[in-house]
Enzyme design. Sequence first.
Site, PDB file in Angstrom:
ATOM      1  N   HIS A   6      14.088  45.757   7.852  1.00  0.00           N
ATOM      2  CA  HIS A   6      14.686  46.637   6.860  1.00  0.00           C
ATOM      3  C   HIS A   6      13.648  47.143   5.865  1.00  0.00           C
ATOM      4  O   HIS A   6      13.590  48.339   5.552  1.00  0.00           O
ATOM      5  CB  HIS A   6      15.807  45.899   6.121  1.00  0.00           C
ATOM      6  CG  HIS A   6      16.898  45.393   7.010  1.00  0.00           C
ATOM      7  ND1 HIS A   6      17.656  46.222   7.798  1.00  0.00           N
ATOM      8  CD2 HIS A   6      17.348  44.132   7.250  1.00  0.00           C
ATOM      9  CE1 HIS A   6      18.541  45.504   8.473  1.00  0.00           C
ATOM     10  NE2 HIS A   6      18.364  44.236   8.161  1.00  0.00           N
TER      11      HIS A   6
ATOM     12  N   LYS B 215       6.581  35.568   7.022  1.00  0.00           N
ATOM     13  CA  LYS B 215       7.841  36.005   6.405  1.00  0.00           C
ATOM     14  C   LYS B 215       8.536  34.839   5.701  1.00  0.00           C
ATOM     15  O   LYS B 215       8.946  34.947   4.537  1.00  0.00           O
ATOM     16  CB  LYS B 215       8.752  36.614   7.468  1.00  0.00           C
ATOM     17  CG  LYS B 215      10.225  36.729   7.100  1.00  0.00           C
ATOM     18  CD  LYS B 215      10.486  37.755   6.029  1.00  0.00           C
ATOM     19  CE  LYS B 215      11.960  37.715   5.589  1.00  0.00           C
ATOM     20  NZ  LYS B 215      12.929  37.853   6.667  1.00  0.00           N
TER      21      LYS B 215
ATOM     22  N   ARG C 250      25.786  33.519   9.521  1.00  0.00           N
ATOM     23  CA  ARG C 250      25.419  32.413  10.412  1.00  0.00           C
ATOM     24  C   ARG C 250      24.498  31.417   9.710  1.00  0.00           C
ATOM     25  O   ARG C 250      24.615  30.210   9.902  1.00  0.00           O
ATOM     26  CB  ARG C 250      24.759  32.965  11.670  1.00  0.00           C
ATOM     27  CG  ARG C 250      24.617  31.920  12.774  1.00  0.00           C
ATOM     28  CD  ARG C 250      24.030  32.511  14.035  1.00  0.00           C
ATOM     29  NE  ARG C 250      23.837  31.486  15.054  1.00  0.00           N
ATOM     30  CZ  ARG C 250      22.896  31.511  15.965  1.00  0.00           C
ATOM     31  NH1 ARG C 250      22.045  32.531  15.994  1.00  0.00           N
ATOM     32  NH2 ARG C 250      22.784  30.560  16.857  1.00  0.00           N
TER      33      ARG C 250
ATOM     34  N   ASP D 201      10.403  42.495   6.431  1.00  0.00           N
ATOM     35  CA  ASP D 201      11.123  42.414   7.698  1.00  0.00           C
ATOM     36  C   ASP D 201      11.453  43.833   8.161  1.00  0.00           C
ATOM     37  O   ASP D 201      10.932  44.810   7.613  1.00  0.00           O
ATOM     38  CB  ASP D 201      12.383  41.546   7.572  1.00  0.00           C
ATOM     39  CG  ASP D 201      13.423  42.150   6.645  1.00  0.00           C
ATOM     40  OD1 ASP D 201      13.171  43.241   6.090  1.00  0.00           O
ATOM     41  OD2 ASP D 201      14.486  41.543   6.465  1.00  0.00           O
TER      42      ASP D 201
END
Length: 449
Positions: A294, A273, A156, A292
Site C-alpha cells: 500500500h 518490514k 486474522r 509495504d
Amino acid sequence: MMASSIPAGFRALPLSAVQLSLAAVLKCGQSFRWTCYPLSSSPGTESCPTHEYRLCLRDRVVCLRQSSDYLFYRSVFPGEHLSAAQEGVRDEDTLTWLKDYFQLDVDLLKLYDQWSDRDQVFNKLKSRFSGIRMLRQDPWENLVSFICSSNNNIPRITKMVHALCKQYSPSLISLPPPEFSGSDSQGPAAYHAFPPPSLLAAPEVKSTLRGLGFGYRADYIQRTAKMLVDTHGSSMSNSESREDCEEWLSRLRDISTEDAREELLKFVGVGRKVADCVLLMSLDKKEVIPVDTHVHQIAIKHYGLRTVGGSKGKSAMTPRIYDEVATKLADIWGEYAGWAHSVLFTADLKAFSSFGIEPSTPATSVMDVGTSALASSSSKRKHDEIQSEVEMQRKIMLMGAAVAAVAAAAAAVIVAVHSDEDDSDDLSSLEDASSPSSSARVKRRRSSD
C-alpha cells in the site's frame, strides 16, 4: 462538564477527539488485542460515547470510552476489595499508563499542521482522518504481533493474537459487556494478558500454535521466544514484573535506530518490514516508515516515485525499492514521518473507506486525493477545455459502452487471477525485503497454511 455526564465508575481526562480518535487508532493495525463494545445512544446525545474499548494488561483490564472532548477511563482489578484511597492510587497509575501508551505529550494538531504545510496529499485527508497517533506499545507483544502480520490481514492477526493469549495466559478476570442485562445472549468475557517469552519458548509451542491456525508463523514465534530467553534470560524483573529479556527489548529504545534494527533482524521471522514496525510502534523511533504494498503504491501515485516494475507498484519489493520509498516519504514528512505514514496508511485501508464522512458524502481514499488536488489547482481556462472534451468523450462513450463493459469484465478476471489472497486490510502483502528466498518461502508457507 456536568458530573452526571461521566459514565458511572469512570474518570474523565479532558482530551479532544482531534488529539486522539480511539475508533481509528485502535482499529488501524497497530495493536490487535483491544476489544470493542457498542453502546446504546439516545436521540440528541451525539457527544456521548458510542463504544467501550477494553485491553487486558498483566494486572488489570483498562476500559475506555470517548466523547468529543473527553477520554473516560477506568481499570478493573481481580480479587480484593479496595479502599477509596487505594482505588485513587491505581487510577492515577492507569492514567500514567494511558499518557505513555497514547503518547499524549505529543501535540497531534501541531504535527497535522506541519504535515499539511509540507504535503498537499495529507492536507486533503487530515479533516477526515484526525486523531490518529502512534501507540507506544510493549515491545515483546508488538514483536510477536507483527511476526503474525506476514502475508496476513487485520482480522486474522487479531484472531491469532487473542488465541495466543487465551492459550498461554490464564484468565485474569471475567467481565460482562458494558451494558449487560440478564436477557443478553452475550455473557461475561474472560480477559487474558499477553504471555511472556518464557511461556512461548518451549518446543511444543510450535505444534500448538499450528493447531490454532498460525501456520509457518508458529515456528517463527517459538524460535524468537527461545532466542530471547536463551540470550537475555527469563528471570522476573523487580521493576514491572517483566522477564529480563523483555526488559532488554525495552532498552532498545535507548540506542540508535540502526543499532536497534540490527538487533531485531537477528530474530527468526523478522525482516525489514517487521523490524521497522516494531521500531516505530514500540521503540520510539518516530522517523521510521514501514513499507509495504500500500505504501509503495501511494509513493508512486502521489509522490513521484519511479519503479523498475512499472507505474502501479507491482514490482518485487527489493531492499533498494524499500529504501527509496522510505527515504522519499521521510524527506516529505520530517522528524515524525512514521506518525504521518500511519495516517496515510489508515486512509488506504478498505475498512476505513467511509470513515469520518457523512453518509451522503462520497468516500475518498488516499489513492483518490491526487485527482481532486489536481482539479483544484487547474485554471478556469483549462477547466472550460476539459468540459468541452468531456462532452465529446460522453458521445464516444455512449457508442462504445458495450466494448467498455467487456474490457471491465476482462480486467476483473485478470485481477482475480493475479491476486495472492484476500487483500482486505492487508498489512504485509509482500515478504520482508531483507528475508532470503522470499518468493520460494511464500509458496511453501501458503501450502502449509
